[in-house]
Design a protein around this motif. Structure first.
Motif, PDB file in Angstrom:
ATOM      1  N   THR A   1       4.675  10.466  10.885  1.00 45.13           N
ATOM      2  CA  THR A   1       3.745  11.457  11.414  1.00 45.13           C
ATOM      3  C   THR A   1       2.591  11.678  10.448  1.00 45.13           C
ATOM      4  OG1 THR A   1       5.054  13.234  10.447  1.00 45.13           O
ATOM      5  CG2 THR A   1       5.534  12.648  12.740  1.00 45.13           C
ATOM      6  N   LYS A   2       1.515  12.244  10.963  1.00 40.79           N
ATOM      7  CA  LYS A   2       0.319  12.493  10.174  1.00 40.79           C
ATOM      8  C   LYS A   2       0.665  13.222   8.876  1.00 40.79           C
ATOM      9  CE  LYS A   2      -4.198  14.648  10.349  1.00 40.79           C
ATOM     10  NZ  LYS A   2      -5.215  15.270  11.193  1.00 40.79           N
ATOM     11  N   GLY A   3       0.147  12.710   7.761  1.00 35.92           N
ATOM     12  CA  GLY A   3       0.357  13.324   6.461  1.00 35.92           C
ATOM     13  C   GLY A   3       1.544  12.777   5.694  1.00 35.92           C
ATOM     14  N   THR A   4       2.442  12.042   6.354  1.00 39.84           N
ATOM     15  CA  THR A   4       3.603  11.487   5.669  1.00 39.84           C
ATOM     16  C   THR A   4       3.161  10.394   4.704  1.00 39.84           C
ATOM     17  OG1 THR A   4       5.015  11.922   7.574  1.00 39.84           O
ATOM     18  CG2 THR A   4       5.819  10.317   5.986  1.00 39.84           C
ATOM     19  N   GLN A   5       3.678  10.443   3.484  1.00 36.09           N
ATOM     20  CA  GLN A   5       3.370   9.404   2.505  1.00 36.09           C
ATOM     21  C   GLN A   5       4.365   8.264   2.686  1.00 36.09           C
ATOM     22  OE1 GLN A   5       4.003  10.092  -1.756  1.00 36.09           O
ATOM     23  NE2 GLN A   5       1.943   9.280  -2.105  1.00 36.09           N
ATOM     24  N   VAL A   6       3.845   7.034   2.744  1.00 37.40           N
ATOM     25  CA  VAL A   6       4.689   5.869   2.945  1.00 37.40           C
ATOM     26  C   VAL A   6       4.328   4.762   1.963  1.00 37.40           C
ATOM     27  CG1 VAL A   6       5.040   6.296   5.421  1.00 37.40           C
ATOM     28  CG2 VAL A   6       3.167   4.827   4.674  1.00 37.40           C
ATOM     29  N   PHE A   7       5.284   3.864   1.762  1.00 42.61           N
ATOM     30  CA  PHE A   7       5.062   2.594   1.093  1.00 42.61           C
ATOM     31  C   PHE A   7       5.209   1.548   2.179  1.00 42.61           C
ATOM     32  CE2 PHE A   7       7.197  -1.263  -0.350  1.00 42.61           C
ATOM     33  CZ  PHE A   7       6.294  -1.733  -1.285  1.00 42.61           C
ATOM     34  N   ALA A   8       4.212   0.686   2.337  1.00 39.50           N
ATOM     35  CA  ALA A   8       4.290  -0.381   3.331  1.00 39.50           C
ATOM     36  C   ALA A   8       3.963  -1.706   2.655  1.00 39.50           C
ATOM     37  CB  ALA A   8       3.326  -0.120   4.479  1.00 39.50           C
ATOM     38  N   GLU A   9       4.689  -2.730   3.055  1.00 37.15           N
ATOM     39  CA  GLU A   9       4.498  -4.065   2.487  1.00 37.15           C
ATOM     40  C   GLU A   9       4.447  -5.068   3.625  1.00 37.15           C
ATOM     41  OE1 GLU A   9       6.652  -5.581  -1.160  1.00 37.15           O
ATOM     42  OE2 GLU A   9       7.724  -6.630   0.442  1.00 37.15           O
ATOM     43  N   GLY A  10       3.557  -6.033   3.492  1.00 37.55           N
ATOM     44  CA  GLY A  10       3.452  -7.045   4.531  1.00 37.55           C
ATOM     45  C   GLY A  10       2.373  -8.051   4.226  1.00 37.55           C
ATOM     46  N   THR A  11       1.863  -8.661   5.283  1.00 36.85           N
ATOM     47  CA  THR A  11       0.849  -9.699   5.183  1.00 36.85           C
ATOM     48  C   THR A  11      -0.497  -9.130   5.641  1.00 36.85           C
ATOM     49  OG1 THR A  11       2.551 -11.312   5.733  1.00 36.85           O
ATOM     50  CG2 THR A  11       0.272 -12.036   5.921  1.00 36.85           C
ATOM     51  N   PRO A  12      -1.542  -9.279   4.805  1.00 43.49           N
ATOM     52  CA  PRO A  12      -2.854  -8.732   5.196  1.00 43.49           C
ATOM     53  C   PRO A  12      -3.558  -9.615   6.225  1.00 43.49           C
ATOM     54  CG  PRO A  12      -3.027  -9.835   3.086  1.00 43.49           C
ATOM     55  CD  PRO A  12      -1.574  -9.883   3.485  1.00 43.49           C
ATOM     56  N   GLU A  13      -4.367  -8.961   7.031  1.00 41.38           N
ATOM     57  CA  GLU A  13      -5.219  -9.642   7.993  1.00 41.38           C
ATOM     58  C   GLU A  13      -6.567  -8.937   7.996  1.00 41.38           C
ATOM     59  OE1 GLU A  13      -3.217  -9.361  11.744  1.00 41.38           O
ATOM     60  OE2 GLU A  13      -1.622 -10.726  11.159  1.00 41.38           O
TER      61      GLU A  13
ATOM     62  N   LEU B   1       8.113   8.165   1.815  1.00 41.89           N
ATOM     63  CA  LEU B   1       8.079   8.713   0.463  1.00 41.89           C
ATOM     64  C   LEU B   1       8.007  10.229   0.432  1.00 41.89           C
ATOM     65  CD1 LEU B   1       5.649   6.173  -1.224  1.00 41.89           C
ATOM     66  CD2 LEU B   1       8.147   6.131  -1.175  1.00 41.89           C
ATOM     67  N   GLY B   2       7.641  10.870   1.511  1.00 39.54           N
ATOM     68  CA  GLY B   2       7.561  12.328   1.535  1.00 39.54           C
ATOM     69  C   GLY B   2       6.367  12.795   2.333  1.00 39.54           C
ATOM     70  N   ARG B   3       6.000  14.053   2.136  1.00 40.45           N
ATOM     71  CA  ARG B   3       4.862  14.649   2.832  1.00 40.45           C
ATOM     72  C   ARG B   3       3.765  14.969   1.848  1.00 40.45           C
ATOM     73  NH1 ARG B   3       4.125  14.747   7.884  1.00 40.45           N
ATOM     74  NH2 ARG B   3       3.083  16.707   7.764  1.00 40.45           N
ATOM     75  N   LYS B   4       2.546  14.948   2.288  1.00 39.52           N
ATOM     76  CA  LYS B   4       1.416  15.300   1.443  1.00 39.52           C
ATOM     77  C   LYS B   4       1.585  16.736   0.965  1.00 39.52           C
ATOM     78  CE  LYS B   4      -3.562  15.076   1.284  1.00 39.52           C
ATOM     79  NZ  LYS B   4      -4.773  14.672   1.955  1.00 39.52           N
ATOM     80  N   GLY B   5       1.411  16.943  -0.340  1.00 40.26           N
ATOM     81  CA  GLY B   5       1.520  18.275  -0.905  1.00 40.26           C
ATOM     82  C   GLY B   5       2.881  18.591  -1.470  1.00 40.26           C
TER      83      GLY B   5
ATOM     84  N   VAL C   1       0.849  -1.189   0.000  1.00 38.40           N
ATOM     85  CA  VAL C   1       0.000   0.000   0.000  1.00 38.40           C
ATOM     86  C   VAL C   1       0.888   1.244   0.000  1.00 38.40           C
ATOM     87  CG1 VAL C   1      -0.259   0.084   2.519  1.00 38.40           C
ATOM     88  CG2 VAL C   1      -1.982   1.143   1.091  1.00 38.40           C
ATOM     89  N   ILE C   2       0.479   2.219  -0.794  1.00 36.00           N
ATOM     90  CA  ILE C   2       1.087   3.554  -0.769  1.00 36.00           C
ATOM     91  C   ILE C   2      -0.018   4.504  -0.368  1.00 36.00           C
ATOM     92  CG2 ILE C   2       2.099   5.421  -2.118  1.00 36.00           C
ATOM     93  CD1 ILE C   2       3.405   3.309  -3.886  1.00 36.00           C
ATOM     94  N   GLY C   3       0.241   5.295   0.649  1.00 44.94           N
ATOM     95  CA  GLY C   3      -0.755   6.241   1.114  1.00 44.94           C
ATOM     96  C   GLY C   3      -0.173   7.170   2.158  1.00 44.94           C
ATOM     97  N   ASN C   4      -1.062   7.950   2.750  1.00 44.28           N
ATOM     98  CA  ASN C   4      -0.663   8.932   3.759  1.00 44.28           C
ATOM     99  C   ASN C   4      -1.105   8.473   5.134  1.00 44.28           C
ATOM    100  OD1 ASN C   4      -1.249  10.512   1.077  1.00 44.28           O
ATOM    101  ND2 ASN C   4       0.262  11.679   2.210  1.00 44.28           N
ATOM    102  N   LEU C   5      -0.268   8.756   6.139  1.00 42.82           N
ATOM    103  CA  LEU C   5      -0.620   8.411   7.503  1.00 42.82           C
ATOM    104  C   LEU C   5      -1.742   9.322   7.994  1.00 42.82           C
ATOM    105  CD1 LEU C   5       2.028   6.844   7.245  1.00 42.82           C
ATOM    106  CD2 LEU C   5       2.547   7.508   9.574  1.00 42.82           C
TER     107      LEU C   5
ATOM    108  N   PHE D   1       0.462   2.252  13.045  1.00 35.72           N
ATOM    109  CA  PHE D   1       0.081   3.423  12.277  1.00 35.72           C
ATOM    110  C   PHE D   1      -1.013   3.044  11.291  1.00 35.72           C
ATOM    111  CE2 PHE D   1       3.800   1.463  10.369  1.00 35.72           C
ATOM    112  CZ  PHE D   1       3.517   1.394   9.010  1.00 35.72           C
ATOM    113  N   THR D   2      -1.708   4.045  10.770  1.00 38.08           N
ATOM    114  CA  THR D   2      -2.805   3.827   9.837  1.00 38.08           C
ATOM    115  C   THR D   2      -2.514   4.557   8.538  1.00 38.08           C
ATOM    116  OG1 THR D   2      -4.333   3.718  11.707  1.00 38.08           O
ATOM    117  CG2 THR D   2      -5.293   4.024   9.534  1.00 38.08           C
ATOM    118  N   VAL D   3      -2.629   3.828   7.422  1.00 39.30           N
ATOM    119  CA  VAL D   3      -2.371   4.380   6.097  1.00 39.30           C
ATOM    120  C   VAL D   3      -3.690   4.503   5.347  1.00 39.30           C
ATOM    121  CG1 VAL D   3      -1.161   4.048   3.904  1.00 39.30           C
ATOM    122  CG2 VAL D   3      -0.079   3.328   6.038  1.00 39.30           C
ATOM    123  N   ALA D   4      -3.909   5.673   4.740  1.00 43.63           N
ATOM    124  CA  ALA D   4      -5.101   5.910   3.925  1.00 43.63           C
ATOM    125  C   ALA D   4      -4.699   5.945   2.456  1.00 43.63           C
ATOM    126  CB  ALA D   4      -5.749   7.239   4.302  1.00 43.63           C
ATOM    127  N   HIS D   5      -5.337   5.087   1.666  1.00 42.67           N
ATOM    128  CA  HIS D   5      -5.112   5.091   0.212  1.00 42.67           C
ATOM    129  C   HIS D   5      -6.403   5.545  -0.445  1.00 42.67           C
ATOM    130  CE1 HIS D   5      -3.965   3.946  -3.818  1.00 42.67           C
ATOM    131  NE2 HIS D   5      -5.125   3.327  -3.912  1.00 42.67           N
TER     132      HIS D   5
END
Length: 138
Positions: free
Chosen positions: A65-77, A102-106, A6-10, A27-31
């Motif tokens: 931190t909130k708004g940071t864009q991340v790439f996360a990989e793992g096992t879904p549950e 990956l950076g910050r939103k914006g 998943v790639i998204g923002n915290l 942490f929670t990622v929003a895509h």
């Protein structure tokens, strides 16, 4: 094995906990996916993924931190639960094996993390990503 990426923002700052003597970063990622429906109207759908990163490398936590864009990989549950009104619900979570900042939103292009990272002492304000990455604790 099932792998999830998943790639998204915290959605909020991460939380570091210790469970049975092991460190976990939650942490929670929003895509958000944009698409057109069958009538041609623009639509937007956001999927939230609760992430648990079991690691001794907790030095990454101040950067999650909130708004940071991340790439996360793992096992879904998938977790099932019952809401207060009695209806069934489910949530998507991931046991993270790898996370990359990956950076910050914006930020334009997402190729630079300079504005989201604390400046090291004595570093010029225009340090390149390679210069900053040399000082990262992970």
């Amino acid at each position: 094995m099932i792998k999830m990426q998943v790639i998204g923002n915290l959605g909020k700052d991460c939380v570091v906990n210790t469970v049975n003597g092991k460190n976990v970063i939650n942490f929670t990622v929003a895509h958000t996916e944009k698409y057109k429906d069958s009538q041609g109207n623009n639509q937007e759908k956001t999927t939230w993924v609760d992430c648990a990163y079991w690691t001794d490398r907790t030095a990454v936590a101040p950067y999650l931190t909130k708004g940071t864009q991340v790439f996360a990989e793992g096992t879904p549950e998938v977790r099932s639960f019952q809401r207060n009104d009695g209806t069934a619900g489910a949530s998507l979570s991931m046991r993270v094996r790898e996370v990359q900042l990956l950076g910050r939103k914006g930020e334009g292009g997402g190729s630079s993390m300079d504005s989201s990272m604390p400046q090291r002492q004595g570093a010029p304000a225009s340090a390149s990503i390679d210069d900053v990455a040399d000082d990262l604790p992970f």
